[in-house]
Design a protein around this motif. Structure first.
Motif, mmCIF file in Angstrom:
data_model
loop_
_atom_site.group_PDB
_atom_site.id
_atom_site.type_symbol
_atom_site.label_atom_id
_atom_site.label_comp_id
_atom_site.label_asym_id
_atom_site.label_seq_id
_atom_site.Cartn_x
_atom_site.Cartn_y
_atom_site.Cartn_z
ATOM 1 N N PRO A 3 -49.589 -6.377 31.004
ATOM 2 C CA PRO A 3 -50.963 -6.612 30.545
ATOM 3 C C PRO A 3 -50.956 -7.431 29.253
ATOM 4 O O PRO A 3 -50.139 -7.188 28.366
ATOM 5 N N TRP A 4 -51.873 -8.394 29.175
ATOM 6 C CA TRP A 4 -51.923 -9.290 28.028
ATOM 7 C C TRP A 4 -53.340 -9.778 27.844
ATOM 8 O O TRP A 4 -54.087 -9.920 28.795
ATOM 9 N N TRP A 5 -53.723 -10.051 26.609
ATOM 10 C CA TRP A 5 -55.049 -10.619 26.366
ATOM 11 C C TRP A 5 -55.005 -12.133 26.483
ATOM 12 O O TRP A 5 -53.982 -12.765 26.232
ATOM 13 N N ARG A 6 -56.137 -12.731 26.887
ATOM 14 C CA ARG A 6 -56.183 -14.200 26.976
ATOM 15 C C ARG A 6 -56.135 -14.797 25.569
ATOM 16 O O ARG A 6 -55.426 -15.757 25.323
ATOM 17 N N ASN A 7 -56.907 -14.214 24.646
ATOM 18 C CA ASN A 7 -56.936 -14.663 23.252
ATOM 19 C C ASN A 7 -56.781 -13.445 22.353
ATOM 20 O O ASN A 7 -57.337 -12.389 22.647
ATOM 21 N N PRO A 8 -56.065 -13.582 21.235
ATOM 22 C CA PRO A 8 -55.921 -12.449 20.312
ATOM 23 C C PRO A 8 -57.276 -11.992 19.790
ATOM 24 O O PRO A 8 -58.215 -12.780 19.696
ATOM 25 N N PRO A 9 -57.382 -10.724 19.447
ATOM 26 C CA PRO A 9 -58.660 -10.206 18.945
ATOM 27 C C PRO A 9 -59.021 -10.771 17.582
ATOM 28 O O PRO A 9 -58.145 -11.088 16.782
ATOM 29 N N LYS A 10 -60.307 -10.884 17.354
ATOM 30 C CA LYS A 10 -60.811 -11.280 16.042
ATOM 31 C C LYS A 10 -60.924 -10.025 15.190
ATOM 32 O O LYS A 10 -60.979 -8.911 15.727
ATOM 33 N N PRO A 11 -60.965 -10.153 13.876
ATOM 34 C CA PRO A 11 -61.087 -8.967 13.014
ATOM 35 C C PRO A 11 -62.259 -8.086 13.447
ATOM 36 O O PRO A 11 -63.370 -8.565 13.660
ATOM 37 N N GLY A 12 -61.964 -6.800 13.646
ATOM 38 C CA GLY A 12 -62.985 -5.841 14.028
ATOM 39 C C GLY A 12 -63.309 -5.788 15.508
ATOM 40 O O GLY A 12 -64.064 -4.924 15.942
ATOM 41 N N GLN A 13 -62.749 -6.681 16.302
ATOM 42 C CA GLN A 13 -63.027 -6.689 17.739
ATOM 43 C C GLN A 13 -62.261 -5.559 18.429
ATOM 44 O O GLN A 13 -61.119 -5.272 18.090
ATOM 45 N N HIS A 14 -62.886 -4.918 19.392
ATOM 46 C CA HIS A 14 -62.276 -3.814 20.119
ATOM 47 C C HIS A 14 -61.588 -4.320 21.376
ATOM 48 O O HIS A 14 -62.034 -5.297 21.978
ATOM 49 N N GLU A 15 -60.546 -3.614 21.782
ATOM 50 C CA GLU A 15 -59.775 -4.078 22.935
ATOM 51 C C GLU A 15 -60.595 -4.131 24.220
ATOM 52 O O GLU A 15 -60.354 -4.978 25.074
ATOM 53 N N GLN A 16 -61.597 -3.263 24.368
ATOM 54 C CA GLN A 16 -62.406 -3.298 25.586
ATOM 55 C C GLN A 16 -63.280 -4.548 25.667
ATOM 56 O O GLN A 16 -63.800 -4.867 26.731
ATOM 57 N N ASP A 17 -63.441 -5.267 24.545
ATOM 58 C CA ASP A 17 -64.249 -6.484 24.530
ATOM 59 C C ASP A 17 -63.431 -7.743 24.811
ATOM 60 O O ASP A 17 -63.983 -8.837 24.853
ATOM 61 N N LEU A 18 -62.128 -7.578 25.001
ATOM 62 C CA LEU A 18 -61.259 -8.725 25.238
ATOM 63 C C LEU A 18 -61.164 -9.066 26.718
ATOM 64 O O LEU A 18 -61.414 -8.222 27.578
ATOM 65 N N GLU A 19 -60.778 -10.301 26.991
ATOM 66 C CA GLU A 19 -60.500 -10.708 28.363
ATOM 67 C C GLU A 19 -59.023 -10.421 28.634
ATOM 68 O O GLU A 19 -58.143 -11.001 28.002
ATOM 69 N N TRP A 20 -58.769 -9.503 29.549
ATOM 70 C CA TRP A 20 -57.408 -9.072 29.864
ATOM 71 C C TRP A 20 -56.938 -9.664 31.177
ATOM 72 O O TRP A 20 -57.714 -9.969 32.059
ATOM 73 N N GLY A 21 -55.642 -9.796 31.277
ATOM 74 C CA GLY A 21 -55.002 -10.245 32.510
ATOM 75 C C GLY A 21 -53.545 -9.830 32.438
ATOM 76 O O GLY A 21 -53.204 -8.860 31.760
ATOM 77 N N TYR A 22 -52.703 -10.568 33.128
ATOM 78 C CA TYR A 22 -51.265 -10.306 33.090
ATOM 79 C C TYR A 22 -50.543 -11.555 32.604
ATOM 80 O O TYR A 22 -50.885 -12.673 33.001
#
Length: 62
Positions: free
Chosen positions: A8-27
């Protein structure tokens, strides 16, 4: 083309304060020849909870 890693990997790293559930995930797939591919397929909640990488979330700046 031999697959050596798929995790599992995020498409783009999170911004400050962003939660992991708000990220675009893939492999992130890594092949023996060194090629990497991002697969747009959301991992299961269990896979996300057990992932070994992509755990560094920056703190929110006040």
């Amino acid at each position: 083309m031999q697959l050596i890693s798929r995790e599992p990997w995020w498409r783009n790293p999170p911004k400050p304060g962003q939660h992991e559930q708000d990220l675009e995930w893939g492999y992130l797939e890594i092949y023996k020849d060194g090629r990497t591919v991002f697969v747009e397929q959301r991992p299961t909640d269990k896979e996300l909870a057990e992932r070994k990488s992509c755990r560094n979330f920056p703190e929110a700046q006040d």
